[in-house]
Design a protein around this motif. Structure first.
Motif, short mmCIF file in Angstrom:
data_model
loop_
_atom_site.label_atom_id
_atom_site.label_comp_id
_atom_site.label_asym_id
_atom_site.label_seq_id
_atom_site.Cartn_x
_atom_site.Cartn_y
_atom_site.Cartn_z
N ALA A 1 0.72 -1.29 -0.18
CA ALA A 1 0.06 0.18 -0.05
C ALA A 1 0.93 1.23 0.01
O ALA A 1 0.36 2.24 0.05
CB ALA A 1 -0.75 0.16 1.14
N ALA B 1 2.57 0.31 -4.13
CA ALA B 1 1.56 0.08 -5.05
C ALA B 1 1.81 0.12 -6.64
O ALA B 1 1.27 -0.25 -7.27
CB ALA B 1 0.56 1.43 -4.61
N VAL C 1 -4.99 -3.26 -2.54
CA VAL C 1 -3.89 -3.69 -3.18
C VAL C 1 -4.10 -4.97 -4.20
O VAL C 1 -3.79 -5.07 -5.17
CB VAL C 1 -2.59 -4.35 -2.26
CG1 VAL C 1 -2.12 -3.30 -1.26
CG2 VAL C 1 -3.19 -5.36 -1.39
N PRO D 1 -0.85 5.61 -5.05
CA PRO D 1 -1.95 5.83 -4.02
C PRO D 1 -2.88 7.09 -4.32
O PRO D 1 -2.18 7.99 -5.05
CB PRO D 1 -1.55 5.64 -2.78
CG PRO D 1 -0.08 5.82 -2.66
CD PRO D 1 0.40 5.45 -3.86
#
Length: 342
Positions: free
Chosen positions: A169, A174, A199, A310
């Motif tokens: 994450a 990511a 994820v 993210p």
């Protein structure tokens, strides 16, 4: 072109940044000038400010992630034209030239670390990606690291191989998940339980809670019998190194391990290699940067294969807010990337 201004780091450990005139933005060969629209914050920024690492010359400008519109192009530039929307990994820490850093209104960046972005992607979304892309690729694709097949912006051919990405994450994690999946690998990763759905949406096949007391045994069980080809540690802190060393010992294997920070206790079986993001545009790995930034990133952003994740956590507007953004990043964020709009 308007007047350039920058957030300057005036000396080792200096706080806060000093906002004043920036370097005159003139593109050299194979360079472009970007009219900067947003910047993202990376841990390296506050680590340099706090600990005085990496830099020997002051004043300096930090910042690796920039996005905006091409303002000027240098000689030999073939992929970009004035007015185009682009995202770039600013390589000032490589060149030692503050003109090449992100925390200013007009950074000068190399064409080799820039990509066009589609109209449907906001500047704040796109800017979460650049350093994470280069850092993930440096560990996944360089021959002396994991040496995975390069990713496809279309459908990836399954390789039958499995990779472990610790810290899925995080910003680098990511991106590494998406790249490894686009390279046709089965991706095993770790994340807190609240981020398991996140994820998996990026392409992770199996997710474990890194806080679980049985996480090492559980991952070992999942990896046994697979064609396990490497580990990417996108956290690189004592706890992740300890867990991964335990995992390698449990599986009784020797395997390539790429890490975003150096490891000071290597053994014969566990010796993580620290990645340098900009190595993908240097020999002998120039082909990695060319493929990733020249082909994969623009195509995969356009067709949705690469997600800008993210999500951005926009904490301010203008160079004056960059210091506060570093402070927020330093305190810690989960599955978010701290961004400042300019």
């Amino acid at each position: 072109m308007g007047k350039n201004q920058a957030a300057w780091l005036t000396g080792a450990g200096a706080y806060p940044f000093a906002v004043k005139d920036g370097p005159r933005p003139t593109p050299g060969p194979s360079e472009i000038v970007i009219k900067n629209a947003a910047v993202a914050i990376n841990p390296v920024d506050w680590k340099i400010q706090t600990h005085g690492r990496y830099l020997s010359t002051y004043p300096f400008i930090l910042g690796e992630d920039a996005v905006g519109v091409v303002e000027a192009v240098g000689s030999g530039v073939t992929r970009f034209t004035k007015g185009q929307r682009v995202v770039a990994h600013c390589h000032g820490l490589m060149t030692g030239n503050p003109s090449n850093s992100g925390f200013q209104l007009y950074p000068v960046v190399t064409e080799a670390l820039a990509a066009a972005i589609p109209e449907n992607l906001s500047f704040e979304q796109a800017v979460v990606l650049p350093l994470a892309i280069s850092t993930a690729c440096a560990g996944l694709y360089q021959k002396e690291y994991l040496n995975l097949p390069l990713p496809s912006a279309n459908k990836a051919e399954p390789t039958g191989q499995t990779v472990l990405i610790w810290g899925g994450a995080s910003s680098v994690g990511a991106t590494a998940i998406q790249l490894a999946a686009a390279s046709g690998l089965t991706v095993v990763t770790t994340a807190s339980t609240g981020n398991h759905g996140f994820v998996k949406s990026l392409g992770a096949d199996i997710v474990f809670d890194y806080r679980s007391s049985t996480v090492v045994q559980d991952i070992a069980t999942a990896l046994r019998g697979t064609k396990f080809v490497g580990i990417y540690d996108s956290i690189a802190e004592e706890k992740s190194f300890a867990a991964l060393a335990d995992l390698v010992e449990t599986l009784n294997i020797s395997i390539p391990v790429a890490s975003v920070l150096p490891y000071d206790k290597p053994t014969a079986t566990f010796a993580p290699k620290y990645v340098l993001a900009y190595a993908i545009i240097q020999e002998p790995n120039h082909h990695v940067g060319e493929w990733i930034w020249g082909k994969f990133v623009p195509e995969a952003l356009a067709n949705g294969r690469l997600q800008a994740k993210p999500d951005p956590f926009v904490v301010g507007t203008g160079l004056k807010d960059i210091q506060n953004a570093l402070d927020i990043q330093k305190r810690g964020v989960s599955a978010k990337k701290v961004v400042v709009t300019l």
